[in-house]
Design an enzyme around this catalytic site. Structure first.
Site, PDB file in Angstrom:
ATOM      1  N   GLU A   1       0.809  -1.219   0.000  1.00 18.27           N
ATOM      2  CA  GLU A   1       0.000   0.000   0.000  1.00 18.27           C
ATOM      3  C   GLU A   1       0.845   1.273   0.000  1.00 18.27           C
ATOM      4  OE1 GLU A   1      -2.603   0.588   3.385  1.00 18.27           O
ATOM      5  OE2 GLU A   1      -3.539   2.332   2.480  1.00 18.27           O
TER       6      GLU A   1
ATOM      7  N   LYS B   1      -2.754  -2.005  -3.036  1.00 22.85           N
ATOM      8  CA  LYS B   1      -3.755  -1.121  -2.440  1.00 22.85           C
ATOM      9  C   LYS B   1      -3.248   0.296  -2.632  1.00 22.85           C
ATOM     10  CE  LYS B   1      -6.002   0.047   1.927  1.00 22.85           C
ATOM     11  NZ  LYS B   1      -6.721  -0.509   3.072  1.00 22.85           N
TER      12      LYS B   1
END
Ligand code: 13P
Length: 342
Positions: free
Chosen positions: A179, A221
């Site tokens: 992420e 992500k």
């Protein structure tokens, strides 16, 4: 294919199964305290447990949610009936995930920039989390837009750490959710967000390749490409959708099994509308585009709960409504009318 590769492939595919997304409930203790402050509820081990219990056991959630990201405290807690949370999730048909970074710290020599820590002892922690039932893990890097930042040093230090983390996860049979979050708090234009997100993704996939991380066993992500919150001109829904999809198409390898978005401070409705617009105008992307929101799924639920046992059902209904809207947005079938019917 080895058993481990098989398992990683299966986990990654299940995380982004059609019409399903991930619920992030991995707020650190200081962050969940901030959320509880907004509803005048004290953050204690028991109030945190009770809140996560209602999120985990919301009936019907598994229709829309494939996995939930837990925090170190949460993965060790149990539902009111004594069932450990990871077991409870598995019983509800949802995969347990775990946040494994230890937070974004100031980057030496680079005022205003952060680097995420947590590599020390990570191999041992992953082995324990796997024992506790974790199938996937999350590590969040934070990239800040500002005057002359982000620096290459910041982007590369974070990419390197993400790649080292991802390699350790795959070694442990755990799918890494990488992420990199470009923050949306500044006054930058959407074009500047595009530029920084692009540089961040290029550096990330370079680092993943350098560390021999299997892209086909990794989930990305990421932030959407949006105007900074303080920017006087705010891009519309379709523009956000188009710029985000273009940025991803040009910088994310096709063999990646899936991309999920964070909500990053967008309102719940807008986060859903953006995801919906992306999927409504694109039906042949190489990867599914889904959600892994924290705030955009939880906000209405938290506001319905207010820390009170008697509000649990209303809170679960509010959560389910957002989950359903986002599930529909995964195939471009969400419409704003669904909000007024709620
Ligand atoms: P938000 O959707 O609230 O940005 O949180 C997602 C997340 O997990 C950030 O790491």
């Amino acid at each position: 294919m080895s058993d481990k590769a098989n398992e990683l492939e299966q986990t990654a595919r299940t995380m982004v199964e059609t019409g399903k997304g991930i619920l992030a409930i991995d707020e650190s203790s200081p962050t969940i305290k901030k959320r509880f402050d907004t509803i005048n509820t004290e953050s204690t081990e028991e109030s945190r447990r009770a809140y996560r219990d209602l999120l985990i056991t919301a009936p019907g959630g598994n229709e829309f949610i494939s996995g939930m990201i837990l925090y170190d405290e949460t993965i060790r807690q149990s539902s009111s009936d004594g069932t450990p949370f990871p077991r409870s999730l598995i019983d509800h048909g949802i995969m347990p995930g775990i946040k494994v970074d230890t937070g974004a710290k100031d980057l030496a020599g680079h005022p205003g920039e952060k680097v995420t820590e947590g590599l020390d002892g990570l191999r041992e922690r992953l082995a324990e989390y796997r024992e506790l039932g974790a199938k996937f893990a999350k590590w969040r890097a934070v990239i800040t837009i500002g005057d002359k930042i982000p620096s290459t040093a910041c982007i590369e230090a974070n990419a390197h750490a993400l790649a080292r983390y991802a390699g350790l996860c795959q070694e442990a049979g755990i799918v890494p959710m990488v992420e990199p979050e470009v923050l949306m708090d500044a006054d930058n234009t959407i074009e500047r967000c595009y530029e920084v997100t692009e540089a961040t993704l290029k550096s990330l996939f370079n680092a993943l390749n350098q560390q021999d991380v299997a892209i086909e066993h990794t989930i990305l992500k990421v932030n959407m490409v949006v105007s900074g919150k303080q920017c006087a001109t705010q891009a519309g829904i379709q523009e956000v959708a188009d710029m985000t999809v273009r940025c991803l198409s040009e910088n994310v390898p096709a063999e990646l099994p899936g991309i999920v978005f964070l909500s990053g401070g967008q309102t719940p409705e807008l986060a859903t509308a953006h995801l919906n617009a992306m999927n409504a105008s694109n039906n042949s992307l190489p990867w599914p585009l889904s959600f892994s929101y924290g705030r955009a799924l939880q906000e209405p639920c938290l506001n319905a709960w207010l820390g009170k046992e008697e509000n649990v059902e209303a809170a679960q209904n509010a959560l389910l409504h957002r989950e359903k809207c986002n599930s529909l947005a995964c195939s471009g079938k969400y419409s704003e009318d669904m909000e007024s019917a709620a």
